[in-house]
Every structure is written in C-alpha cells, then in structure tokens.
Design a protein around this motif. Structure first.
Motif, PDB file in Angstrom:
ATOM      1  N   MET A 237      -4.813   1.503 -37.777  1.00  0.00           N
ATOM      2  CA  MET A 237      -5.312   0.379 -36.974  1.00  0.00           C
ATOM      3  C   MET A 237      -6.911   0.187 -37.226  1.00  0.00           C
ATOM      4  SD  MET A 237      -4.902  -0.452 -33.097  1.00  0.00           S
ATOM      5  CE  MET A 237      -3.423  -1.230 -33.165  1.00  0.00           C
ATOM      6  N   ARG A 238      -7.379  -0.839 -37.519  1.00  0.00           N
ATOM      7  CA  ARG A 238      -8.672  -0.982 -37.481  1.00  0.00           C
ATOM      8  C   ARG A 238      -9.387  -1.501 -36.217  1.00  0.00           C
ATOM      9  NH1 ARG A 238     -10.246  -2.569 -42.580  1.00  0.00           N
ATOM     10  NH2 ARG A 238      -8.270  -2.677 -44.160  1.00  0.00           N
ATOM     11  N   LEU A 239     -10.734  -1.062 -36.070  1.00  0.00           N
ATOM     12  CA  LEU A 239     -11.562  -1.250 -34.873  1.00  0.00           C
ATOM     13  C   LEU A 239     -11.501  -2.661 -34.394  1.00  0.00           C
ATOM     14  CD1 LEU A 239     -13.284  -0.341 -32.635  1.00  0.00           C
ATOM     15  CD2 LEU A 239     -15.121  -0.545 -34.313  1.00  0.00           C
ATOM     16  N   SER A 240     -11.494  -3.678 -35.380  1.00  0.00           N
ATOM     17  CA  SER A 240     -11.640  -5.139 -35.098  1.00  0.00           C
ATOM     18  C   SER A 240      -9.830  -5.431 -34.445  1.00  0.00           C
ATOM     19  CB  SER A 240     -11.587  -6.034 -36.329  1.00  0.00           C
ATOM     20  OG  SER A 240     -10.531  -5.567 -37.236  1.00  0.00           O
ATOM     21  N   GLU A 241      -9.104  -4.745 -34.735  1.00  0.00           N
ATOM     22  CA  GLU A 241      -7.756  -5.072 -33.999  1.00  0.00           C
ATOM     23  C   GLU A 241      -7.695  -4.461 -32.615  1.00  0.00           C
ATOM     24  OE1 GLU A 241      -4.291  -4.594 -36.570  1.00  0.00           O
ATOM     25  OE2 GLU A 241      -5.798  -3.298 -37.720  1.00  0.00           O
ATOM     26  N   LEU A 242      -8.602  -3.450 -32.023  1.00  0.00           N
ATOM     27  CA  LEU A 242      -8.709  -3.063 -30.739  1.00  0.00           C
ATOM     28  C   LEU A 242      -9.540  -4.104 -29.932  1.00  0.00           C
ATOM     29  CD1 LEU A 242      -9.100   0.671 -31.360  1.00  0.00           C
ATOM     30  CD2 LEU A 242      -7.083  -0.286 -30.449  1.00  0.00           C
ATOM     31  N   SER A 243     -10.411  -4.758 -30.880  1.00  0.00           N
ATOM     32  CA  SER A 243     -11.557  -5.517 -29.777  1.00  0.00           C
ATOM     33  C   SER A 243     -10.952  -6.491 -28.750  1.00  0.00           C
ATOM     34  CB  SER A 243     -12.407  -6.009 -30.720  1.00  0.00           C
ATOM     35  OG  SER A 243     -13.462  -6.795 -29.950  1.00  0.00           O
ATOM     36  N   GLY A 244     -11.392  -6.713 -27.733  1.00  0.00           N
ATOM     37  CA  GLY A 244     -10.623  -7.919 -26.772  1.00  0.00           C
ATOM     38  C   GLY A 244      -9.630  -7.326 -26.012  1.00  0.00           C
ATOM     39  N   LYS A 245      -9.197  -6.226 -26.332  1.00  0.00           N
ATOM     40  CA  LYS A 245      -7.778  -5.675 -25.390  1.00  0.00           C
ATOM     41  C   LYS A 245      -8.246  -5.066 -24.130  1.00  0.00           C
ATOM     42  CE  LYS A 245      -4.809  -4.616 -29.341  1.00  0.00           C
ATOM     43  NZ  LYS A 245      -4.144  -5.473 -29.423  1.00  0.00           N
ATOM     44  N   GLU A 246      -7.578  -5.449 -23.103  1.00  0.00           N
ATOM     45  CA  GLU A 246      -7.752  -5.059 -21.933  1.00  0.00           C
ATOM     46  C   GLU A 246      -7.596  -3.360 -21.716  1.00  0.00           C
ATOM     47  OE1 GLU A 246      -6.979  -7.329 -18.218  1.00  0.00           O
ATOM     48  OE2 GLU A 246      -6.338  -8.993 -19.618  1.00  0.00           O
ATOM     49  N   ILE A 247      -8.168  -2.689 -20.804  1.00  0.00           N
ATOM     50  CA  ILE A 247      -7.641  -1.401 -20.623  1.00  0.00           C
ATOM     51  C   ILE A 247      -7.389  -1.120 -19.224  1.00  0.00           C
ATOM     52  CG2 ILE A 247      -8.566   0.903 -20.676  1.00  0.00           C
ATOM     53  CD1 ILE A 247     -10.776   0.123 -22.440  1.00  0.00           C
ATOM     54  N   VAL A 248      -5.953  -0.730 -19.215  1.00  0.00           N
ATOM     55  CA  VAL A 248      -5.087  -0.693 -17.802  1.00  0.00           C
ATOM     56  C   VAL A 248      -4.703   0.714 -17.592  1.00  0.00           C
ATOM     57  CG1 VAL A 248      -3.178  -1.558 -16.641  1.00  0.00           C
ATOM     58  CG2 VAL A 248      -4.422  -3.164 -18.011  1.00  0.00           C
ATOM     59  N   ASP A 249      -5.125   1.320 -16.312  1.00  0.00           N
ATOM     60  CA  ASP A 249      -4.480   2.576 -16.015  1.00  0.00           C
ATOM     61  C   ASP A 249      -3.091   2.424 -15.457  1.00  0.00           C
ATOM     62  OD1 ASP A 249      -3.925   5.008 -14.583  1.00  0.00           O
ATOM     63  OD2 ASP A 249      -5.947   5.306 -13.897  1.00  0.00           O
ATOM     64  N   VAL A 250      -2.272   3.016 -16.034  1.00  0.00           N
ATOM     65  CA  VAL A 250      -0.753   2.881 -15.343  1.00  0.00           C
ATOM     66  C   VAL A 250      -0.673   3.164 -14.071  1.00  0.00           C
ATOM     67  CG1 VAL A 250       0.283   4.793 -16.587  1.00  0.00           C
ATOM     68  CG2 VAL A 250       1.486   2.682 -16.494  1.00  0.00           C
ATOM     69  N   LYS A 251      -1.061   4.469 -13.739  1.00  0.00           N
ATOM     70  CA  LYS A 251      -0.823   4.856 -12.540  1.00  0.00           C
ATOM     71  C   LYS A 251      -1.524   4.103 -11.246  1.00  0.00           C
ATOM     72  CE  LYS A 251      -0.125   9.818 -13.612  1.00  0.00           C
ATOM     73  NZ  LYS A 251      -0.657  10.758 -14.121  1.00  0.00           N
ATOM     74  N   ARG A 252      -2.697   3.453 -11.693  1.00  0.00           N
ATOM     75  CA  ARG A 252      -3.330   2.862 -10.376  1.00  0.00           C
ATOM     76  C   ARG A 252      -3.265   1.183 -10.531  1.00  0.00           C
ATOM     77  NH1 ARG A 252      -6.673   7.106 -11.767  1.00  0.00           N
ATOM     78  NH2 ARG A 252      -7.356   8.257  -9.971  1.00  0.00           N
ATOM     79  N   ALA A 253      -2.525   0.944 -11.767  1.00  0.00           N
ATOM     80  CA  ALA A 253      -2.293  -0.544 -12.031  1.00  0.00           C
ATOM     81  C   ALA A 253      -3.675  -1.191 -11.867  1.00  0.00           C
ATOM     82  CB  ALA A 253      -1.273  -0.901 -10.941  1.00  0.00           C
ATOM     83  N   GLU A 254      -4.697  -0.586 -12.452  1.00  0.00           N
ATOM     84  CA  GLU A 254      -6.177  -1.205 -12.391  1.00  0.00           C
ATOM     85  C   GLU A 254      -6.746  -1.461 -13.831  1.00  0.00           C
ATOM     86  OE1 GLU A 254      -7.970   0.839  -8.417  1.00  0.00           O
ATOM     87  OE2 GLU A 254      -8.363   1.502 -10.531  1.00  0.00           O
TER      88      GLU A 254
ATOM     89  N   LEU B 184      -9.514  -1.625 -16.136  1.00  0.00           N
ATOM     90  CA  LEU B 184     -10.732  -0.815 -16.184  1.00  0.00           C
ATOM     91  C   LEU B 184     -12.022  -1.525 -17.012  1.00  0.00           C
ATOM     92  CD1 LEU B 184      -9.494   2.831 -16.741  1.00  0.00           C
ATOM     93  CD2 LEU B 184     -10.161   1.641 -14.578  1.00  0.00           C
ATOM     94  N   GLY B 185     -11.352  -2.415 -17.729  1.00  0.00           N
ATOM     95  CA  GLY B 185     -12.387  -3.062 -18.623  1.00  0.00           C
ATOM     96  C   GLY B 185     -11.877  -3.864 -20.014  1.00  0.00           C
ATOM     97  N   VAL B 186     -12.640  -4.253 -20.808  1.00  0.00           N
ATOM     98  CA  VAL B 186     -12.132  -4.960 -22.015  1.00  0.00           C
ATOM     99  C   VAL B 186     -12.944  -4.086 -23.096  1.00  0.00           C
ATOM    100  CG1 VAL B 186     -12.158  -6.852 -23.404  1.00  0.00           C
ATOM    101  CG2 VAL B 186     -11.941  -7.242 -20.983  1.00  0.00           C
ATOM    102  N   LEU B 187     -11.866  -3.876 -24.131  1.00  0.00           N
ATOM    103  CA  LEU B 187     -12.430  -2.905 -25.341  1.00  0.00           C
ATOM    104  C   LEU B 187     -13.749  -3.440 -25.904  1.00  0.00           C
ATOM    105  CD1 LEU B 187     -12.040  -0.282 -26.458  1.00  0.00           C
ATOM    106  CD2 LEU B 187     -10.838  -1.080 -28.305  1.00  0.00           C
TER     107      LEU B 187
ATOM    108  N   LEU C 287     -12.815   6.631 -25.465  1.00  0.00           N
ATOM    109  CA  LEU C 287     -13.341   5.397 -24.868  1.00  0.00           C
ATOM    110  C   LEU C 287     -14.380   5.713 -23.694  1.00  0.00           C
ATOM    111  CD1 LEU C 287     -10.065   3.342 -24.598  1.00  0.00           C
ATOM    112  CD2 LEU C 287     -11.413   3.534 -26.399  1.00  0.00           C
ATOM    113  N   LEU C 288     -15.323   5.023 -23.922  1.00  0.00           N
ATOM    114  CA  LEU C 288     -16.610   5.101 -22.873  1.00  0.00           C
ATOM    115  C   LEU C 288     -16.643   3.637 -21.971  1.00  0.00           C
ATOM    116  CD1 LEU C 288     -19.117   6.955 -24.851  1.00  0.00           C
ATOM    117  CD2 LEU C 288     -17.744   7.927 -23.224  1.00  0.00           C
ATOM    118  N   ILE C 289     -16.114   3.910 -20.853  1.00  0.00           N
ATOM    119  CA  ILE C 289     -16.090   2.547 -20.433  1.00  0.00           C
ATOM    120  C   ILE C 289     -17.368   2.381 -19.368  1.00  0.00           C
ATOM    121  CG2 ILE C 289     -14.763   1.204 -18.654  1.00  0.00           C
ATOM    122  CD1 ILE C 289     -12.230   2.839 -19.715  1.00  0.00           C
ATOM    123  N   PRO C 290     -17.987   1.362 -19.277  1.00  0.00           N
ATOM    124  CA  PRO C 290     -19.247   1.245 -18.386  1.00  0.00           C
ATOM    125  C   PRO C 290     -18.511   0.781 -16.911  1.00  0.00           C
ATOM    126  CG  PRO C 290     -18.943  -0.653 -19.952  1.00  0.00           C
ATOM    127  CD  PRO C 290     -18.249   0.219 -20.166  1.00  0.00           C
TER     128      PRO C 290
END
Length: 80
Positions: free
Chosen positions: A1-18, A20-23, A40-43
């Motif tokens: 998978m290329r980095l460009s394919e990851l860009s724009g995806k939402e990061i979701v914690d399955v346990k908290r259903a929260e 966390l940010g967008v890649l 991943l380093l999420i601000p």
C-alpha cells in the motif's frame, strides 16, 4: 500500500468508538533502515490510553487492526 492511499482516512479507536484524527493531519514514524511504518503520531491535546509525547499520541503500527476504504481501525489495550 502506498502512503497516498492512506491519506485522508479517518483513524477510529474500536474500543472507545472515537474518531482520533485524519491521516492527512497525522505524522508517520518510519524505520529508516527498513522503510516500514513504526507508528502513527496523532496531534491531540486530550486523550488518554496512550503515552503522550508533547501534544502527540503515538499509536504503534501493530495496534492497527484494519485499513478500509475510508477508515483505519485501531485496537489499543486499556492501561490500568
């Protein structure tokens, strides 16, 4: 998978259903020797469950459970 394919995806914690940010606004920690993504380093200013480094949350790559068309699902064990 290329980095460009990851860009724009939402990061979701399955346990908290929260959400966390967008890649796109997230940094990657990359092993210079192998070129593999280490974490991943999420601000963030508020969120617990991870070791904070300044204003970032570090999510190790092995906690990523699924990369879908729109989301990256993470599953991080609860800290006591």
């Amino acid at each position: 998978m290329r980095l460009s394919e990851l860009s724009g995806k939402e990061i979701v914690d399955v346990k908290r259903a929260e959400r966390l940010g967008v890649l796109g606004s997230t940094d990657l920690e990359i092993n210079e020797g192998t070129g593999q993504i280490q974490a991943l380093l999420i601000p963030s200013l508020k969120w617990f469950g991870f070791r904070k480094q300044g204003e970032e949350i570090r999510v190790p790559w092995h906690h990523i459970k699924k990369i879908g068309a729109d989301m990256i699902i993470i599953d991080v064990p609860e800290e006591d």
